[in-house]
Design an enzyme around this catalytic site. Sequence first.
Site, PDB file in Angstrom:
ATOM      1  N   CYS A  98      -2.767   4.451   3.144  1.00 48.43           N
ATOM      2  CA  CYS A  98      -2.254   5.026   1.928  1.00 48.43           C
ATOM      3  C   CYS A  98      -3.409   5.624   1.141  1.00 48.43           C
ATOM      4  O   CYS A  98      -4.393   5.220   0.939  1.00 48.43           O
ATOM      5  CB  CYS A  98      -1.530   3.892   1.134  1.00 48.43           C
ATOM      6  SG  CYS A  98      -0.895   4.594  -0.703  1.00 48.43           S
ATOM      7  N   ASN A 199       0.373  10.561  14.226  1.00 52.09           N
ATOM      8  CA  ASN A 199       1.264  10.906  13.221  1.00 52.09           C
ATOM      9  C   ASN A 199       0.566  12.116  12.472  1.00 52.09           C
ATOM     10  O   ASN A 199      -0.834  12.087  12.251  1.00 52.09           O
ATOM     11  CB  ASN A 199       1.086   9.751  12.258  1.00 52.09           C
ATOM     12  CG  ASN A 199       2.008   9.802  10.890  1.00 52.09           C
ATOM     13  OD1 ASN A 199       1.214   9.346  10.137  1.00 52.09           O
ATOM     14  ND2 ASN A 199       2.851  10.326  10.907  1.00 52.09           N
ATOM     15  N   GLY A 200       1.353  12.923  11.780  1.00 52.92           N
ATOM     16  CA  GLY A 200       0.879  13.739  10.817  1.00 52.92           C
ATOM     17  C   GLY A 200       1.378  15.296  11.104  1.00 52.92           C
ATOM     18  O   GLY A 200       0.856  15.882  12.158  1.00 52.92           O
ATOM     19  N   GLY A 223       7.148  11.640   9.645  1.00 53.78           N
ATOM     20  CA  GLY A 223       7.598  11.170   8.182  1.00 53.78           C
ATOM     21  C   GLY A 223       8.405  12.151   7.767  1.00 53.78           C
ATOM     22  O   GLY A 223       9.525  12.385   7.513  1.00 53.78           O
ATOM     23  N   ARG A 224       7.658  12.965   6.888  1.00 53.25           N
ATOM     24  CA  ARG A 224       8.207  14.141   5.944  1.00 53.25           C
ATOM     25  C   ARG A 224       9.028  15.059   6.809  1.00 53.25           C
ATOM     26  O   ARG A 224      10.256  15.696   6.340  1.00 53.25           O
ATOM     27  CB  ARG A 224       7.130  14.803   5.148  1.00 53.25           C
ATOM     28  CG  ARG A 224       6.506  14.079   4.155  1.00 53.25           C
ATOM     29  CD  ARG A 224       5.402  14.928   3.515  1.00 53.25           C
ATOM     30  NE  ARG A 224       4.348  15.262   4.534  1.00 53.25           N
ATOM     31  CZ  ARG A 224       3.432  16.183   4.439  1.00 53.25           C
ATOM     32  NH1 ARG A 224       3.552  17.107   3.283  1.00 53.25           N
ATOM     33  NH2 ARG A 224       2.519  16.580   5.328  1.00 53.25           N
TER      34      ARG A 224
END
Length: 326
Positions: A98, A199-200, A223-224
Site C-alpha cells: 500500500c 500486477n500493475g 486492479g483498476r
Amino acid sequence: MIIALAPMEGLVDDVMREVLTRFGGIDWCVTEFIRVTDTLLPNRFYHRVAPELLAGAQTAAGVPVRLQLLGSDPICLADNAAKAASLGAPVIDLNFGCPAKTVNRHRGGAVLLQEPELLYQIVAEVRKATPAETLVTTKMRLGYADTSLALDCARALDAAGSAQIVVHARTKMDGYKPPAHWHWIARIKEAVKAPVVANGEVWTIADYHACRRESHCDDVMIGRGLVARPDLARQIVAEREGRSDGEVSWHAMLPVLLDFYRQVRASVEPKHAPGRLKQWVGYLRQGFDEADELFRQLRQQTDPDELERFLAYKIEGVSDTSSNHP
C-alpha cells in the site's frame, strides 16, 4: 494461468467484488486490508470487511476470497491471522504494497519494504500461528524510494514461508504513474521459489499479454483495469479458449450499475451511495466511451432516490441485454 482481482482500498469492497466476479474469468480476489495495530480485533471487524466469510469465503458467483491484513507488529498480526483463519479465511494475505501516505506514516504497507528483516519476522510469525492448511501469501511493490531492496524483500518473504508473492511493478514513490516495470518482476521470479503473480498497469488484453511476456509470469493480478472494464478477465479467457463472446456491451452494463447502486444503498449511509456510483462510472469512462455521457449526467445528482429512478429510466427500452449480459 490465473487472473486475480486486486484489493483496492475504498474501491473494491464486498459489493464491487460480488459484481465484478459475476462477469466471469476471475479466479480469486482479495479483500481490502484490515488494519492491525496492537489488539486482537473482534469478529465484527472481519465480517465488515469480508462478509463473504459467512458464505464459505467466496462471492455469490463462487469465486474464492482471500483476507488481507496490514500492520507491522509480527505477534499481533499473527494473533489476528489466527483469528481470521478460525473465522473461515482460507488464505491470509499480508499487505506490503500500500503506497498511501497515512498508512505508511503509521508503519504499514510499502514503507516496510525498507526493512526486509521485519518482513521475514512478520511472515514467519503469521505462518507459525495459522493452521497448515491456511495459505499465507504476500503482496509487495518493487521498493519504497527505489528498487535497491526488491530482491532482498522478495527473498525474505519467500524464506519466511509465503506461499505466493504478488508483485506490483512499481515502487511506493512511483505510485500509480505509468509505466509499470514488469521486467523487474522477472528478476524477482528468478530469485524466489514461491510462485509469483504479476500486477500493475494491465488495462487491456494487449497489456495482459505484454505483462506476462515481460514478467515471465503465467499469473496476473488486475486492479483498476477490471474496475474500468469489468469484462476484461472474461475477454481474456474467451480469447484463450478461441471464443469471441467475452465482450460486454455498454447497454448490458446499465442493469449491472443499477444493481450495484442498490446493493451499495443497502450497505452504506444514504449520503455516501451516490458518490460510490459516480466513482465507478468515473473508472468506466476509461473502458467505455458511452460512460462519459452518463458520468456527466450523474455529476449533478445528489439525491439517492432520484439517482436510482434516473438509472432505472436509462435502462427502460434497452434491447441489448441478452447474450452478453453477465
